[in-house]
Design an enzyme around this catalytic site. Structure first.
Site, PDB file in Angstrom:
ATOM      1  N   ASP A   1       7.714 -14.397   6.827  1.00 43.50           N
ATOM      2  CA  ASP A   1       7.342 -14.101   8.143  1.00 43.50           C
ATOM      3  C   ASP A   1       8.732 -13.256   8.818  1.00 43.50           C
ATOM      4  O   ASP A   1       7.949 -12.236   9.013  1.00 43.50           O
ATOM      5  CB  ASP A   1       7.819 -15.631   9.350  1.00 43.50           C
TER       6      ASP A   1
ATOM      7  N   GLU B   1       1.614 -13.122   3.922  1.00 44.88           N
ATOM      8  CA  GLU B   1       1.003 -13.500   1.985  1.00 44.88           C
ATOM      9  C   GLU B   1       1.638 -12.202   1.402  1.00 44.88           C
ATOM     10  O   GLU B   1       1.921 -13.028   0.510  1.00 44.88           O
ATOM     11  CB  GLU B   1      -0.797 -13.008   2.398  1.00 44.88           C
TER      12      GLU B   1
END
Length: 392
Positions: free
Chosen positions: A333, A252
């Site tokens: 990611d 995030e």
């Protein structure tokens, strides 16, 4: 049922069967819902129900308030409310079935009928408080700014979108969920250490009672400038280890570090601007109104009719938005992997997807068009690729 080779290493046969059953129930309900919506749209168009509703609202205004056709903006706001209430009523059986049958059957629903009705009424209230003034302001801008209204309408919508991003986490979402400071302990210390490592301006760290309604899990970052908040669902804390949650938070924070939220906001503005610009080419065309049974040319009705014509292009634009979102997910990611969380992120993603009974290995073409996030297998493959974001 045989598990695909791509997922057989991390999901049991029973869990795979349960995920498939959940996906099948969701897809079946979604298909019926879409067929119903298509039938309803066809009936609305064939039987001129939009002109009928517009006339009914105008008649009621004249009879009960003495307001005539010159009060087009007021009539438009009331028309919008009436249309939204009708649409909500028509979708209500599907929402109830989804929540209290499908979600309950598969162990996700924690909501009650009281919470469901409360959320529905709160949604109506927010629509009245924010939606009515926004519709009125938008129509006023269109009526006052002439042929270049799309510039001013876009500016109004852009400002409104930024305002909602600012007030949503502090004003709107607390109406539906309870936010408590994440208690002191290993998890809080690890998240704060990560935020400090990345110079993330963390002001508040919350845990939200997502379990009040569902056992689905999530975490997200919100806020502007130097007032950022991290929100973790209590369900995620129950499902994942501290290392896995920190890795997910690292993902995030990757969105923040890479300015993904700003990019998505810019892309959304391009989409909104395109919509208003093309609408400007149609709004003055009387044929569009008469083709759908209207004798007059109210702006709000023109926009409703325009949506029918604009649908195919909107699908293309939405595909572009999904594509950008998927690229951002891979990028985030890779950011978490670069922080050293590749293994923890992979295991956390597996747990979240398995617990949420997600479609682990969907058809590539279907997911490319419909999904804003890449499928789990694609994300795991990218995380395991030694050429993608090596640790530094």
């Amino acid at each position: 049922v045989r598990r695909p080779l791509a997922v057989s290493s991390f999901i049991s046969r029973q869990a795979y069967i349960e995920a498939n059953a959940y996906g099948l129930d969701q897809s079946s309900l979604g298909l019926i819902n879409k067929l119903f919506d298509q039938l309803a749209t066809t009936v609305i168009i064939v039987y001129d129900l939009i002109p009928m509703l517009w006339t009914a609202v105008g008649t009621a205004m004249l009879e009960y308030a003495g307001f005539g056709a010159e009060y087009e903006i007021a009539q438009s706001v009331l028309f919008t409310f009436a249309a939204c209430l009708i649409a909500s009523f028509l979708s209500l059986p599907f929402s109830l079935y989804s929540t209290f049958v499908v979600e309950k059957k598969h162990g996700f629903n924690k909501s009650t009928l009281g919470i469901f009705v409360s959320d529905l009424l709160k949604g109506y209230g927010l629509g009245a408080v924010f939606g009515g003034p926004l519709v009125a302001a938008l129509l006023w801008v269109v009526n006052k700014t002439g042929s270049q209204f799309y510039l001013y309408a876009w500016a109004l919508m852009a400002g409104t979108q930024v305002l909602f991003i600012l007030i949503f986490p502090t004003v709107i979402q607390p109406l539906f969920n309870k936010f408590d400071p994440l208690p002191d302990g290993e998890l809080r210390s690890a998240i704060e250490a990560l935020a400090s490592r990345l110079n993330f301006p963390l002001k508040k760290l919350y845990v939200v009672d997502g379990s009040k309604r569902s056992s689905h899990s999530n975490a997200y970052v919100t806020g502007f400038f130097n007032s950022k908040k991290i929100v973790v669902y209590d369900t995620l804390i129950d499902q994942c280890s501290t290392d896995e949650i920190v890795a997910i938070i690292g993902h995030e924070l990757g969105h923040w570090k890479k300015s993904h939220l700003f990019r998505m906001l810019v892309a959304a503005q391009i989409q909104i601007f395109t919509t208003f610009f093309i609408f400007g080419l149609f709004v003055g065309e009387r044929t569009m109104y008469t083709s759908f049974g209207m004798d007059t040319m109210p702006t709000i009705i023109g926009f409703v009719f325009f949506q029918y014509l604009y649908g195919p292009l909107e699908s293309v634009l939405q595909f572009g938005m999904n594509l950008l979102s998927r690229l951002h997910e891979f990028d985030a990611d890779a950011f978490s992997k670069k922080l050293g969380f590749a293994k923890a992120l992979a295991s956390g993603l597996i747990k979240v997807h398995v617990e949420n009974k997600s479609n682990l290995n969907p058809d590539p073409l279907y997911s490319a068009y419909h999904y804003s996030h890449p499928p789990l297998v694609e994300r795991l493959n990218a995380l395991s690729d030694p050429n993608v974001a090596p640790k530094t």
